[in-house]
Design a protein around this motif. Structure first.
Motif, PDB file in Angstrom:
ATOM      1  N   UNK A  42       8.246  24.689 -29.453  1.00  0.00           N
ATOM      2  CA  UNK A  42       7.625  25.169 -30.691  1.00  0.00           C
ATOM      3  C   UNK A  42       6.277  24.494 -30.876  1.00  0.00           C
ATOM      4  N   UNK A  43       5.324  25.265 -31.363  1.00  0.00           N
ATOM      5  CA  UNK A  43       4.006  24.740 -31.697  1.00  0.00           C
ATOM      6  C   UNK A  43       3.884  24.837 -33.219  1.00  0.00           C
ATOM      7  N   UNK A  44       3.567  23.733 -33.857  1.00  0.00           N
ATOM      8  CA  UNK A  44       3.387  23.731 -35.310  1.00  0.00           C
ATOM      9  C   UNK A  44       1.894  23.736 -35.592  1.00  0.00           C
ATOM     10  N   UNK A  45       1.438  24.748 -36.326  1.00  0.00           N
ATOM     11  CA  UNK A  45       0.019  24.897 -36.617  1.00  0.00           C
ATOM     12  C   UNK A  45      -0.184  24.814 -38.129  1.00  0.00           C
ATOM     13  N   UNK A  46      -0.655  23.657 -38.624  1.00  0.00           N
ATOM     14  CA  UNK A  46      -0.948  23.557 -40.058  1.00  0.00           C
ATOM     15  C   UNK A  46      -2.242  24.314 -40.368  1.00  0.00           C
ATOM     16  N   UNK A  47      -2.226  25.101 -41.431  1.00  0.00           N
ATOM     17  CA  UNK A  47      -3.380  25.946 -41.740  1.00  0.00           C
ATOM     18  C   UNK A  47      -3.838  25.708 -43.169  1.00  0.00           C
ATOM     19  N   UNK A  48      -5.056  25.236 -43.290  1.00  0.00           N
ATOM     20  CA  UNK A  48      -5.669  24.993 -44.597  1.00  0.00           C
ATOM     21  C   UNK A  48      -7.162  25.266 -44.479  1.00  0.00           C
TER      22      UNK A  48
ATOM     23  N   UNK B 269       5.893  31.641 -21.427  1.00  0.00           N
ATOM     24  CA  UNK B 269       6.029  32.682 -22.455  1.00  0.00           C
ATOM     25  C   UNK B 269       7.153  32.393 -23.447  1.00  0.00           C
ATOM     26  N   UNK B 270       7.922  31.349 -23.202  1.00  0.00           N
ATOM     27  CA  UNK B 270       9.056  31.015 -24.078  1.00  0.00           C
ATOM     28  C   UNK B 270       8.639  29.988 -25.129  1.00  0.00           C
ATOM     29  N   UNK B 271       7.908  30.434 -26.117  1.00  0.00           N
ATOM     30  CA  UNK B 271       7.436  29.544 -27.181  1.00  0.00           C
ATOM     31  C   UNK B 271       7.521  30.269 -28.520  1.00  0.00           C
ATOM     32  N   UNK B 272       7.410  29.483 -29.575  1.00  0.00           N
ATOM     33  CA  UNK B 272       7.225  30.023 -30.915  1.00  0.00           C
ATOM     34  C   UNK B 272       6.135  29.202 -31.578  1.00  0.00           C
ATOM     35  N   UNK B 273       5.360  29.844 -32.421  1.00  0.00           N
ATOM     36  CA  UNK B 273       4.292  29.144 -33.139  1.00  0.00           C
ATOM     37  C   UNK B 273       4.610  29.217 -34.620  1.00  0.00           C
ATOM     38  N   UNK B 274       4.857  28.065 -35.215  1.00  0.00           N
ATOM     39  CA  UNK B 274       5.150  27.977 -36.638  1.00  0.00           C
ATOM     40  C   UNK B 274       3.834  27.760 -37.371  1.00  0.00           C
ATOM     41  N   UNK B 275       3.350  28.802 -38.019  1.00  0.00           N
ATOM     42  CA  UNK B 275       2.069  28.768 -38.725  1.00  0.00           C
ATOM     43  C   UNK B 275       2.338  28.398 -40.176  1.00  0.00           C
ATOM     44  N   UNK B 276       2.046  27.147 -40.514  1.00  0.00           N
ATOM     45  CA  UNK B 276       2.342  26.632 -41.854  1.00  0.00           C
ATOM     46  C   UNK B 276       1.096  26.795 -42.714  1.00  0.00           C
ATOM     47  N   UNK B 277       1.155  27.758 -43.602  1.00  0.00           N
ATOM     48  CA  UNK B 277       0.027  28.155 -44.447  1.00  0.00           C
ATOM     49  C   UNK B 277       0.120  27.435 -45.785  1.00  0.00           C
TER      50      UNK B 277
END
Length: 69
Positions: free
Chosen positions: A4-10, A29-37
């Motif tokens: 998992x990739x955690x992407x903080x977004x501000x 290709x086996x990933x997920x991206x957690x986009x924390x808005x």
């Protein structure tokens, strides 16, 4: 997913597409991206929504005014 990739977004719409494209370009290709808005004052939500519609490995998480970390 393998990882998992955690992407903080501000307020990061100027660099967000580059970041999300970089994740898309990985050889694994086996990933997920957690986009924390975090309630941005720019177009970041629109950018995230576009990527979530294109690829279900992007996951939108709305963290109202919680800060980046």
């Amino acid at each position: 997913p393998e990882f998992s990739v955690i992407i903080p977004i501000r307020n990061s719409d100027s660099t967000l597409k580059h970041c999300l494209d970089s994740v898309l370009g990985q050889s694994c290709s086996e990933w997920e991206a957690l986009c924390v808005y975090d309630d941005c004052a720019d177009n970041s939500k629109k950018v995230i929504d576009e990527y979530c519609e294109k690829d279900n490995r992007f996951i939108f998480i709305h963290g109202r005014n919680k800060g980046l970390s």
